[in-house]
Write a protein that holds these residues in place. Sequence first.
Motif, PDB file in Angstrom:
ATOM      1  N   ASN A 163       0.888  -1.181   0.059  1.00 12.19           N
ATOM      2  CA  ASN A 163      -0.068  -0.128   0.174  1.00 12.19           C
ATOM      3  C   ASN A 163       0.758   1.259  -0.025  1.00 12.19           C
ATOM      4  OD1 ASN A 163       1.049   0.216   2.462  1.00 12.19           O
ATOM      5  ND2 ASN A 163      -0.972  -0.901   3.474  1.00 12.19           N
ATOM      6  N   ASP A 164       0.199   2.554   0.184  1.00 13.60           N
ATOM      7  CA  ASP A 164       0.918   3.640   0.040  1.00 13.60           C
ATOM      8  C   ASP A 164       1.934   4.126   1.425  1.00 13.60           C
ATOM      9  OD1 ASP A 164       0.177   3.851  -2.668  1.00 13.60           O
ATOM     10  OD2 ASP A 164      -1.616   5.096  -1.972  1.00 13.60           O
ATOM     11  N   GLU A 165       1.831   3.104   2.341  1.00 14.60           N
ATOM     12  CA  GLU A 165       2.510   3.498   3.645  1.00 14.60           C
ATOM     13  C   GLU A 165       3.974   3.087   3.381  1.00 14.60           C
ATOM     14  OE1 GLU A 165       0.812   1.287   6.869  1.00 14.60           O
ATOM     15  OE2 GLU A 165      -1.446   1.747   6.285  1.00 14.60           O
ATOM     16  N   GLY A 166       4.302   2.466   2.616  1.00 17.01           N
ATOM     17  CA  GLY A 166       5.910   2.374   2.258  1.00 17.01           C
ATOM     18  C   GLY A 166       6.315   0.727   2.268  1.00 17.01           C
ATOM     19  N   VAL A 167       7.618   0.497   2.225  1.00 13.37           N
ATOM     20  CA  VAL A 167       7.996  -0.505   2.240  1.00 13.37           C
ATOM     21  C   VAL A 167       7.742  -1.532   3.544  1.00 13.37           C
ATOM     22  CG1 VAL A 167       9.987  -2.356   1.789  1.00 13.37           C
ATOM     23  CG2 VAL A 167       9.608  -0.216   0.222  1.00 13.37           C
ATOM     24  N   PRO A 168       7.415  -2.660   3.560  1.00 15.64           N
ATOM     25  CA  PRO A 168       7.254  -3.219   5.124  1.00 15.64           C
ATOM     26  C   PRO A 168       8.770  -3.733   5.289  1.00 15.64           C
ATOM     27  CG  PRO A 168       6.419  -4.926   3.164  1.00 15.64           C
ATOM     28  CD  PRO A 168       6.895  -3.581   2.773  1.00 15.64           C
ATOM     29  N   LEU A 169       8.766  -4.048   6.947  1.00 16.93           N
ATOM     30  CA  LEU A 169      10.018  -4.339   7.420  1.00 16.93           C
ATOM     31  C   LEU A 169       9.946  -5.842   7.812  1.00 16.93           C
ATOM     32  CD1 LEU A 169      10.592  -1.185   9.882  1.00 16.93           C
ATOM     33  CD2 LEU A 169      11.541  -1.662   7.451  1.00 16.93           C
ATOM     34  N   GLY A 170       8.555  -6.438   7.952  1.00 18.44           N
ATOM     35  CA  GLY A 170       8.499  -7.735   8.459  1.00 18.44           C
ATOM     36  C   GLY A 170       7.169  -8.075   7.715  1.00 18.44           C
ATOM     37  N   GLY A 171       6.956  -9.288   7.964  1.00 22.16           N
ATOM     38  CA  GLY A 171       5.578  -9.874   7.666  1.00 22.16           C
ATOM     39  C   GLY A 171       5.304 -11.264   8.335  1.00 22.16           C
ATOM     40  N   ILE A 172       4.099 -11.821   8.289  1.00 22.63           N
ATOM     41  CA  ILE A 172       3.730 -13.165   8.688  1.00 22.63           C
ATOM     42  C   ILE A 172       2.990 -13.751   7.942  1.00 22.63           C
ATOM     43  CG2 ILE A 172       3.748 -12.578  11.349  1.00 22.63           C
ATOM     44  CD1 ILE A 172       0.871 -12.524  11.273  1.00 22.63           C
ATOM     45  N   VAL A 173       3.287 -15.186   7.788  1.00 27.58           N
ATOM     46  CA  VAL A 173       2.337 -16.294   7.070  1.00 27.58           C
ATOM     47  C   VAL A 173       1.852 -17.012   8.019  1.00 27.58           C
ATOM     48  CG1 VAL A 173       2.607 -17.786   5.211  1.00 27.58           C
ATOM     49  CG2 VAL A 173       4.155 -15.813   5.170  1.00 27.58           C
ATOM     50  N   PRO A 174       0.553 -17.008   8.236  1.00 25.69           N
ATOM     51  CA  PRO A 174       0.027 -18.070   9.332  1.00 25.69           C
ATOM     52  C   PRO A 174       0.248 -19.571   8.862  1.00 25.69           C
ATOM     53  CG  PRO A 174      -1.445 -16.242   8.385  1.00 25.69           C
ATOM     54  CD  PRO A 174      -0.333 -16.188   7.397  1.00 25.69           C
ATOM     55  N   ALA A 175       0.114 -20.275   9.811  1.00 26.36           N
ATOM     56  CA  ALA A 175      -0.087 -21.715   9.690  1.00 26.36           C
ATOM     57  C   ALA A 175      -1.054 -21.999   8.935  1.00 26.36           C
ATOM     58  CB  ALA A 175       0.319 -22.515  11.124  1.00 26.36           C
ATOM     59  N   ARG A 176      -0.741 -23.077   7.859  1.00 27.99           N
ATOM     60  CA  ARG A 176      -2.113 -23.756   7.115  1.00 27.99           C
ATOM     61  C   ARG A 176      -1.169 -25.019   6.314  1.00 27.99           C
ATOM     62  NH1 ARG A 176      -2.090 -18.490   3.490  1.00 27.99           N
ATOM     63  NH2 ARG A 176      -0.330 -18.784   2.188  1.00 27.99           N
ATOM     64  N   ASP A 177      -2.422 -25.729   6.016  1.00 26.49           N
ATOM     65  CA  ASP A 177      -1.901 -27.075   5.059  1.00 26.49           C
ATOM     66  C   ASP A 177      -0.839 -27.679   5.558  1.00 26.49           C
ATOM     67  OD1 ASP A 177      -4.215 -26.227   3.437  1.00 26.49           O
ATOM     68  OD2 ASP A 177      -2.756 -25.051   2.085  1.00 26.49           O
ATOM     69  N   GLY A 178      -0.471 -27.788   7.144  1.00 26.88           N
ATOM     70  CA  GLY A 178       0.346 -28.659   7.730  1.00 26.88           C
ATOM     71  C   GLY A 178       1.757 -27.784   7.737  1.00 26.88           C
ATOM     72  N   ARG A 179       1.532 -26.647   7.426  1.00 28.13           N
ATOM     73  CA  ARG A 179       2.923 -25.677   7.357  1.00 28.13           C
ATOM     74  C   ARG A 179       2.952 -24.887   8.676  1.00 28.13           C
ATOM     75  NH1 ARG A 179       3.674 -23.198   1.384  1.00 28.13           N
ATOM     76  NH2 ARG A 179       4.772 -24.739   0.462  1.00 28.13           N
ATOM     77  N   ARG A 180       4.107 -24.698   9.149  1.00 21.49           N
ATOM     78  CA  ARG A 180       4.137 -23.944  10.402  1.00 21.49           C
ATOM     79  C   ARG A 180       3.782 -22.426  10.270  1.00 21.49           C
ATOM     80  NH1 ARG A 180      10.012 -26.284  12.762  1.00 21.49           N
ATOM     81  NH2 ARG A 180      10.297 -24.044  13.278  1.00 21.49           N
ATOM     82  N   ALA A 181       3.546 -21.720  10.996  1.00 21.71           N
ATOM     83  CA  ALA A 181       3.365 -20.183  10.938  1.00 21.71           C
ATOM     84  C   ALA A 181       5.045 -19.822  10.527  1.00 21.71           C
ATOM     85  CB  ALA A 181       2.974 -19.624  12.176  1.00 21.71           C
ATOM     86  N   ARG A 182       5.005 -18.520   9.931  1.00 23.75           N
ATOM     87  CA  ARG A 182       6.450 -17.886   9.594  1.00 23.75           C
ATOM     88  C   ARG A 182       6.335 -16.521   9.704  1.00 23.75           C
ATOM     89  NH1 ARG A 182       8.257 -19.391   3.692  1.00 23.75           N
ATOM     90  NH2 ARG A 182       8.565 -21.255   4.754  1.00 23.75           N
ATOM     91  N   VAL A 183       7.490 -16.044  10.305  1.00 25.87           N
ATOM     92  CA  VAL A 183       7.488 -14.657  10.433  1.00 25.87           C
ATOM     93  C   VAL A 183       8.869 -14.233   9.759  1.00 25.87           C
ATOM     94  CG1 VAL A 183       8.362 -12.896  12.121  1.00 25.87           C
ATOM     95  CG2 VAL A 183       6.746 -14.651  12.999  1.00 25.87           C
ATOM     96  N   VAL A 184       8.548 -13.269   8.658  1.00 20.57           N
ATOM     97  CA  VAL A 184       9.456 -12.893   7.874  1.00 20.57           C
ATOM     98  C   VAL A 184      10.092 -11.531   8.127  1.00 20.57           C
ATOM     99  CG1 VAL A 184       9.955 -12.516   5.204  1.00 20.57           C
ATOM    100  CG2 VAL A 184       8.382 -14.079   6.081  1.00 20.57           C
ATOM    101  N   VAL A 185      11.401 -11.587   8.355  1.00 20.13           N
ATOM    102  CA  VAL A 185      12.147 -10.023   8.650  1.00 20.13           C
ATOM    103  C   VAL A 185      12.865  -9.723   7.315  1.00 20.13           C
ATOM    104  CG1 VAL A 185      13.560  -8.882  10.156  1.00 20.13           C
ATOM    105  CG2 VAL A 185      12.277 -10.580  10.988  1.00 20.13           C
ATOM    106  N   TYR A 186      12.707  -8.693   6.748  1.00 18.90           N
ATOM    107  CA  TYR A 186      13.426  -7.992   5.745  1.00 18.90           C
ATOM    108  C   TYR A 186      14.579  -7.435   5.993  1.00 18.90           C
ATOM    109  CZ  TYR A 186       8.832  -9.387   3.719  1.00 18.90           C
ATOM    110  OH  TYR A 186       7.785 -10.273   3.154  1.00 18.90           O
ATOM    111  N   ARG A 187      15.617  -7.664   5.405  1.00 18.01           N
ATOM    112  CA  ARG A 187      17.157  -7.309   5.916  1.00 18.01           C
ATOM    113  C   ARG A 187      17.328  -5.897   5.195  1.00 18.01           C
ATOM    114  NH1 ARG A 187      22.627  -7.194   4.128  1.00 18.01           N
ATOM    115  NH2 ARG A 187      22.128  -8.533   2.399  1.00 18.01           N
ATOM    116  N   ARG A 188      17.348  -5.573   3.914  1.00 24.92           N
ATOM    117  CA  ARG A 188      17.493  -4.392   3.197  1.00 24.92           C
ATOM    118  C   ARG A 188      16.712  -3.304   3.879  1.00 24.92           C
ATOM    119  NH1 ARG A 188      21.640  -2.924   2.282  1.00 24.92           N
ATOM    120  NH2 ARG A 188      21.008  -1.804   0.340  1.00 24.92           N
TER     121      ARG A 188
END
Length: 151
Positions: free
Chosen positions: A83-108
């Motif tokens: 969106n227009d708020e800017g580049v995200p610094l991190g994000g989450i991907v909820p657990a689903r289909d047998g996959r674990r939940a994931r927290v993503v941190v963007y380095r650059r």
Amino acid sequence: MDNRVPPRAAGPRPRRRDRHGRGMRGPIAPPQVPLAASRADVFADFVRDSVERLERRWQQLAEVEFVVMEVPRLEGTGDGPWNDEGVPLGGIVPARDGRRARVVVYRRPIEIRTKGRDERAELVHEVVVEQVAELLGLTPETVDPRYGGEE
């Protein structure tokens, strides 16, 4: 006298000395010294330290996968385009289909917003706390009581 010099092989030869004849330079520091760690390795250590700090208080984080990515993908982190708020610094991907939940941190994006090592470590921790709070449905202050304050 038939001493002919054999022709040189085509293509570049491996260099054995630099142009001043002093030999090739060695590494600046041995691999076990922190100077030899890349920026990506140091950043991953910041994330790891932050996660270890939070796991002491929240044991359910052992089931969450923490990932460092260079930059967010253009199509977003899974919940729509940027969106227009800017580049995200991190994000989450909820657990689903047998996959674990994931927290993503963007380095650059984090590196661009910080000037020094301490400031970078602090921002990484804040991003991890915010993403964990969103994943658990809590406030960041509940996840880490020291969130937002001076350490």
